[in-house]
Design an enzyme around this catalytic site. Sequence first.
Site, PDB file in Angstrom:
ATOM      1  N   SER A 130      28.103  27.558  40.910  1.00  0.00           N
ATOM      2  CA  SER A 130      27.382  28.510  41.748  1.00  0.00           C
ATOM      3  C   SER A 130      26.359  29.279  40.939  1.00  0.00           C
ATOM      4  CB  SER A 130      28.386  29.491  42.372  1.00  0.00           C
ATOM      5  OG  SER A 130      27.731  30.596  42.947  1.00  0.00           O
ATOM      6  N   TYR A 155      34.732  35.765  42.043  1.00  0.00           N
ATOM      7  CA  TYR A 155      34.303  34.413  42.434  1.00  0.00           C
ATOM      8  C   TYR A 155      33.474  33.777  41.318  1.00  0.00           C
ATOM      9  CZ  TYR A 155      31.457  30.891  44.845  1.00  0.00           C
ATOM     10  OH  TYR A 155      30.795  29.736  45.197  1.00  0.00           O
TER      11      TYR A 155
END
Length: 332
Positions: A130, A155
Site C-alpha cells: 500500500s 494498517y
Amino acid sequence: MVENTVLVTGAAGFIGFHLARQLLAEGRVVVGLDNLNSCYDPALKRARLALLTGMRGFSFAEIDLADGDAMKALFARHRFPTVVHLAAPAGVRYSIENPQTYVSSNLVGFLNILEGARFHGCRHLVYASSSSVYGANTKMPFAVLDRTDHPVSFYAATKKANEVMAQAYSHLYRLPVTGLRFFTIYGPWGRPDMALFLFADAIVKGQPIRLFNEGRMRRDFTYIDDVVAVLATLTDRIPTDNPAAGNAPSVLYNVGNHRPEELMRLVGLLEQELGRSAGREMLPMQPGDVPETFADISDLMADTGFAPTPPIDQGVRSFVHWYRGYFEVWNG
C-alpha cells in the site's frame, strides 16, 4: 498442479474480483479465496462473487487466511504455480479501531501464504502492499527506494511488515515475489468505505460529505482497470535476482496514476455526474491519514510499458454509471 491456475485471495473484494474476472477471460483457471467478512457490507462481496461463479474455470474457497490447517490443505491440494495475494481488511481507519483483525489477516494470514508458497511449488507470489507505507514522508513523488520506516497507521505498519516478510522468504527460499504499493484505487464495484463511494452515498441521500483536513487533500487516484492491467502483466513476469533486494528474486513497484488530484475536484465531478450539489462538513485531519499521495511509477513504466488511463473525469463517470445501476439510483 494445473499450469495456468492462479490463486487469487480476496476474490470477492474490489481488486480481487476485477482481477479474477480478467484472468478467467484470458482462459486461466482461478481459485478464489475469501472469508466474506463484515469489514463492509458482505452483500456487495456476494454480488461480485455471484458474477465470478458463473464463469468457466472459477472455483471458490471460503477460508480465513489465519486458519493454518485450512490454508495448508488448500495449497497441498492445488500446488498453485502462481499466487496473487490481495486479501486484507479494508482501510486505514478500521485498523485503528480493530488492530487485532489486522494482526490475524495481514501478519498471521500472510505468513500462511508464504509458507504455502514455499512448500508447495509456487513459482511466483504477487502481493498487495500500500502507498500507506510511505507514512510521514513529505518528499514527492513517493519512490520505491524512499524510506518507509515512519508509518502513521497500524494498517501501514502491517503492510510494511508484509514487504519485509516477503523479502526474507525470497532471500531464504529463493521464492520469487512481487510487491505492489497501490495508490487510492477507485472505479465500478469499489469499496463502500472509500471516499468516492462515501461521497456518492451522501450526495444521493442528501447528507453532507465529510471532508477531513477541511478538504485540503490530494490523492493519486488510480483507476481499477489500470490496476488489473498491471496485475495481469506482472503475474507472468517472474522476478530474477535483484541487486536492489540483496540479489533475492524480489521486486517492489508503485501502482498509481502519477497525477495527484485535489479532493475538491473529485467532489465537483461527483456533483456533476449525479446532478446534485453536496453539503460539506469540514473536519480536522483524521488519525492515520496523510494530506497527499503521489506515486513515482517510472520503474513500473520502464519494466512493463504501463501507461495510466483514463483521466479522472472519465473514471468518475464510469463509477457513477455502475453505482446508479447497482443501487437503482435516480438519474439526475
